[in-house]
Enzyme design. Structure first.
Site, PDB file in Angstrom:
ATOM      1  N   SER A  45      68.047  -6.046  -2.792  1.00 47.42           N
ATOM      2  CA  SER A  45      66.625  -5.883  -2.507  1.00 47.42           C
ATOM      3  C   SER A  45      66.072  -6.955  -1.572  1.00 47.42           C
ATOM      4  CB  SER A  45      65.896  -5.933  -3.862  1.00 47.42           C
ATOM      5  OG  SER A  45      64.656  -6.576  -3.781  1.00 47.42           O
ATOM      6  N   ASP A  57      57.538 -10.886   0.712  1.00 49.04           N
ATOM      7  CA  ASP A  57      58.390  -9.831   1.277  1.00 49.04           C
ATOM      8  C   ASP A  57      57.652  -9.152   2.435  1.00 49.04           C
ATOM      9  OD1 ASP A  57      60.338  -7.854   1.598  1.00 49.04           O
ATOM     10  OD2 ASP A  57      59.644  -6.671  -0.111  1.00 49.04           O
ATOM     11  N   HIS A 189      58.517   6.384  -2.591  1.00 48.51           N
ATOM     12  CA  HIS A 189      58.019   5.242  -3.360  1.00 48.51           C
ATOM     13  C   HIS A 189      56.538   5.459  -3.671  1.00 48.51           C
ATOM     14  CE1 HIS A 189      58.520   1.473  -5.179  1.00 48.51           C
ATOM     15  NE2 HIS A 189      58.374   0.652  -4.154  1.00 48.51           N
TER      16      HIS A 189
HETATM   17  C1  SPV Z   1      62.651  -4.104  -2.898  1.00 44.65           C
HETATM   18  O1  SPV Z   1      63.069  -4.351  -4.045  1.00 44.65           O
HETATM   19  O2  SPV Z   1      62.800  -4.879  -1.951  1.00 44.65           O
HETATM   20  C2  SPV Z   1      61.978  -2.833  -2.622  1.00 44.65           C
HETATM   21  C3  SPV Z   1      61.330  -2.135  -3.737  1.00 44.65           C
HETATM   22  O3  SPV Z   1      61.941  -2.426  -1.490  1.00 44.65           O
HETATM   23  S1  SPV Z   1      59.659  -2.601  -3.725  1.00 44.65           S
HETATM   24  O4  SPV Z   1      59.581  -4.047  -3.749  1.00 44.65           O
HETATM   25  O5  SPV Z   1      59.054  -1.984  -4.900  1.00 44.65           O
HETATM   26  O6  SPV Z   1      59.069  -2.068  -2.506  1.00 44.65           O
HETATM   27 MG    MG Z   2      62.358  -3.857  -0.072  1.00 45.65          MG
END
Ligand code: SPV
Ligand code: MG
Length: 293
Positions: A45, A57, A189
């Protein structure tokens, strides 16, 4: 390192078995634990590697950093690795380069999402969620499919239409377009707090390829309910390794700080011997016995 083909075959077999269960991993150690717990694959991930590095992220972690984690996981486990390559690090040119490298590193699948680069993490409240045109993303999917060496290496197209608030019709339109471009699976998602949105999508889905779900926001959707939908082939437990680790570290650190010593936590945490086992110290002993002269 387990053979690439064996790993790809293992993931395919799990899909054909009905529902592949993929557990979050952000390191070779967490991938090993996922393997020992019996999961069908490890989710490499982007969110978790970012968190591990103390970063949000939002496309800050480089492809080289993520690739290094995937390579290390592939070295350490036999588990198939589903690599989260975000937006594919740019346009279709970047996707071609990425797919070559991820396949060589030992991944068995890539998940590419239809957000624009740089992206914002999906589940954050009020996050900027800009999508590229469906046609542009079809080009990225087609580029990934044309680049893979083994047809058993999966290309998973992820639509963020629901995350962006564009509704089910747009999510279905995009999913159909991505299937047409050659995707093996479509990940939809959602950050809705209930499964209704993805369940409605799964019921309305009229494509041939299977659906992938990441039920982080709606944990009520367990495997029994997912299987009942009939169209879902893979579930990804998106971030449970890092969240479990954060909770355990917080509790342990707080207790040691409060108690002024480590005796109280001794029975709550893994033993040093357990960590030696996970590090394969037994192999070191064997090598020493054979070769140290
Ligand atoms: C990740 O785990 O990096 C994903 C899932 O892409 S989420 O964070 O829910 O987008
Ligand atoms: Mg991701």
């Amino acid at each position: 390192m387990a053979g690439r083909q064996a790993r790809n075959d293992r993931l395919r077999a799990a899909l054909e078995g009905g529902l592949a269960r993929i557990m979050a991993a952000h390191s070779p150690l967490s991938a090993t634990l996922a393997e020992e717990a019996g999961f069908d694959g490890a989710w490499a991930s982007g969110f978790k590697l970012s968190a591990l590095l103390g970063l949000p992220d939002v496309s800050l972690v480089s492809m080289a950093q993520h690739l290094e984690m995937v390579r290390a996981m592939a070295w350490r486990t036999r588990l198939p690795i589903v690599a989260d390559i975000d937006t594919g690090f740019g346009n279709a040119v970047n996707v071609v380069h990425a797919v070559r490298l991820y396949e060589e590193a030992g991944a068995s699948a890539v998940v590419i999402e239809d957000k624009s680069f740089p992206k914002v993490t999906s589940l954050v409240a009020g996050g900027r969620q800009d999508l590229v045109r469906a046609e542009e993303f079809q080009g990225k999917v087609a580029a990934a499919v044309a680049t893979r060496g083994d047809p058993g290496f999966l290309v998973v197209a992820r639509t963020e239409a629901l995350i962006a608030g564009l509704g089910q019709d747009e999510a279905l339109r995009r999913a159909r377009a991505y299937e047409e471009a050659g995707a093996d699976l479509v990940l939809v998602h959602s950050k809705s707090r209930t499964p209704d949105e993805v369940e409605a999508f799964a019921r309305a889905w009229d494509g041939r390829c299977g659906i992938v779900l990441v039920p982080t926001a709606y944990p009520q959707l367990d495997e029994r309910r997912i299987r009942a939908l009939g169209t879902v082939r893979m579930v990804i437990y998106g971030n449970h390794a890092i969240r479990a680790a954060v909770a355990a570290m917080k509790a342990t650190f707080a207790r040691i700080a409060a108690e002024g010593g480590i005796a109280g936590v001794e029975r709550e945490i893994a033993t040093v011997e357990e960590v030696f086992r996970l590090q394969r110290m037994d192999e070191v002993r064997e090598i020493e016995a054979r070769f140290l002269r």
